[in-house]
Design an enzyme around this catalytic site. Sequence first.
Site, short mmCIF file in Angstrom:
data_model
loop_
_atom_site.label_atom_id
_atom_site.label_comp_id
_atom_site.label_asym_id
_atom_site.label_seq_id
_atom_site.Cartn_x
_atom_site.Cartn_y
_atom_site.Cartn_z
N ASN A 51 0.92 -1.17 0.00
CA ASN A 51 0.00 0.00 0.00
C ASN A 51 0.95 1.21 0.00
OD1 ASN A 51 -2.58 1.15 2.38
ND2 ASN A 51 -2.38 1.52 0.19
N CYS A 112 -5.34 6.76 7.89
CA CYS A 112 -4.77 5.71 7.05
C CYS A 112 -3.77 4.92 7.88
CB CYS A 112 -4.08 6.35 5.84
SG CYS A 112 -3.28 5.11 4.83
N HIS A 211 -15.71 1.61 7.16
CA HIS A 211 -15.45 0.28 6.57
C HIS A 211 -16.70 -0.58 6.63
CE1 HIS A 211 -11.05 0.71 6.35
NE2 HIS A 211 -11.22 1.52 7.37
N ASN A 242 -14.98 2.02 2.47
CA ASN A 242 -13.92 1.05 2.17
C ASN A 242 -14.53 -0.33 2.43
OD1 ASN A 242 -11.39 2.85 1.97
ND2 ASN A 242 -12.27 3.49 3.92
N GLU A 260 -10.79 0.00 -1.77
CA GLU A 260 -10.71 1.21 -0.97
C GLU A 260 -11.48 2.37 -1.59
OE1 GLU A 260 -7.13 2.91 0.55
OE2 GLU A 260 -6.28 0.93 0.92
N CYS A 269 -4.47 -2.56 3.70
CA CYS A 269 -5.30 -1.53 4.29
C CYS A 269 -5.24 -1.70 5.81
CB CYS A 269 -6.72 -1.69 3.77
SG CYS A 269 -7.85 -0.52 4.47
N THR A 271 -6.31 0.39 8.40
CA THR A 271 -7.55 0.62 9.13
C THR A 271 -8.53 -0.52 8.84
OG1 THR A 271 -8.21 2.11 7.32
CG2 THR A 271 -7.41 3.14 9.34
N GLY A 272 -8.50 -1.04 7.60
CA GLY A 272 -9.39 -2.13 7.23
C GLY A 272 -9.08 -3.40 8.01
C1 ZDR Z 1 -7.16 1.79 3.91
C2 ZDR Z 1 -5.99 2.66 4.12
N1 ZDR Z 1 -5.07 2.52 3.02
C3 ZDR Z 1 -5.27 2.23 5.40
O1 ZDR Z 1 -4.18 1.63 5.34
O2 ZDR Z 1 -5.83 2.44 6.47
C4 ZDR Z 1 -6.53 4.04 4.30
C5 ZDR Z 1 -6.65 4.93 3.10
C6 ZDR Z 1 -7.86 5.79 3.17
C7 ZDR Z 1 -9.04 5.13 2.54
N2 ZDR Z 1 -8.89 5.00 1.13
C8 ZDR Z 1 -10.27 6.00 2.85
O3 ZDR Z 1 -10.78 5.91 3.97
O4 ZDR Z 1 -10.74 6.78 2.00
#
Ligand code: ZDR
Length: 327
Positions: A51, A112, A211, A242, A260, A269, A271-272
């Site tokens: 990422n 993120c 999410h 997401n 995402e 990801c 946070t995911g």
């Molecule tokens: C998912 C993400 N790359 C992370 O590692 O947490 C965060 C990126 C932001 C995501 N695309 C959004 O919430 O719009």
Amino acid sequence: MPRLPPIVYTFLLLIWNTSSFSLAPLSPRMRRQSLAASSAVEFTKYHGLGNDFILVDNRDNSEPIMSPEQAAKMCDRNFGVGGDGVIFAMSSDEGDYAMRIYNSDGTEPEMCGNGIRCLARFLVELEGSAGSSEKSYSISTGAGMIKPLIRSDGLVTVDMGFPILNGPDVPTTLAPTKDLDGGAIKAVVDAPINVDGTDWAVTCVSMGNPHAIVFVDDIASLDLVKVGPPFEVHSAFPAKINTEFVEVASPTHLKMKVWERGAGPTLACGTGACALTVAAILAGKTAERKCTVTLPGGDLEIEWRESDGRLFMTGPAESVFGGAYTP
Ligand code: ZDR
């Protein structure tokens, strides 16, 4: 030195003028000098499990030095540097630093997880304090104060704070299916949703950014590019979403693919991975509070700590190259 024909000089000049960025294995000091001379934006490219982010030193300005449109162009993998987002290291009154981020489409998410691990490593590089000892930061984000700790083995553990489970706060308009905290929290767990004519069950969790988690039997056969986009823009998610598709390989091993918001299919990801671990526990897919989450780009270790409900994410962050980009 032998004289070259004028056409060669013209050609070299043309290349020099038209290249929008240069890969530069330069010291930070040399790069600062070239920025002043050309007004190009210096950057360092990082990734967390693939990422990938373009990190920009923005400590001297209160707003990002690039517009969302410029950041989106910079993220283009053919016409720019290439990245899933641009992260700006900002100064902060509340924490050690602040983080702002633009997705690769120029939208601005609140948080993120993979990016904040990269930011921690970038800050150590900017401060010139890289070494083998541990280093922690408090970083002000759109999701509150987040605390990454660079460990002596180089991995970064991030205190991601608390998940937001109240449906309307995620936000989602789906009807809550589960009362938590004696009914104070109305969570959306395994709730029915129809997306583009197909019925699914989703669990909704915010880590500051929203999410939707969908449990599937076989992640390998999932056609992410087909099913991901209609989730992102579904009317049940007013801030878009997401979406993580998750296979429970064992009680301590969750495998995922992510679509995402604002960036499409990424290799990881953070946070995911946190959100889906919480979802797996809420949906009764596991009772384990510590899980390995396998993302397309590799593994993250996630713990939803029982004692206080805080989430911790551990994973790598690597610097790849630096350069200067002319927006
Ligand atoms: C998912 C993400 N790359 C992370 O590692 O947490 C965060 C990126 C932001 C995501 N695309 C959004 O919430 O719009």
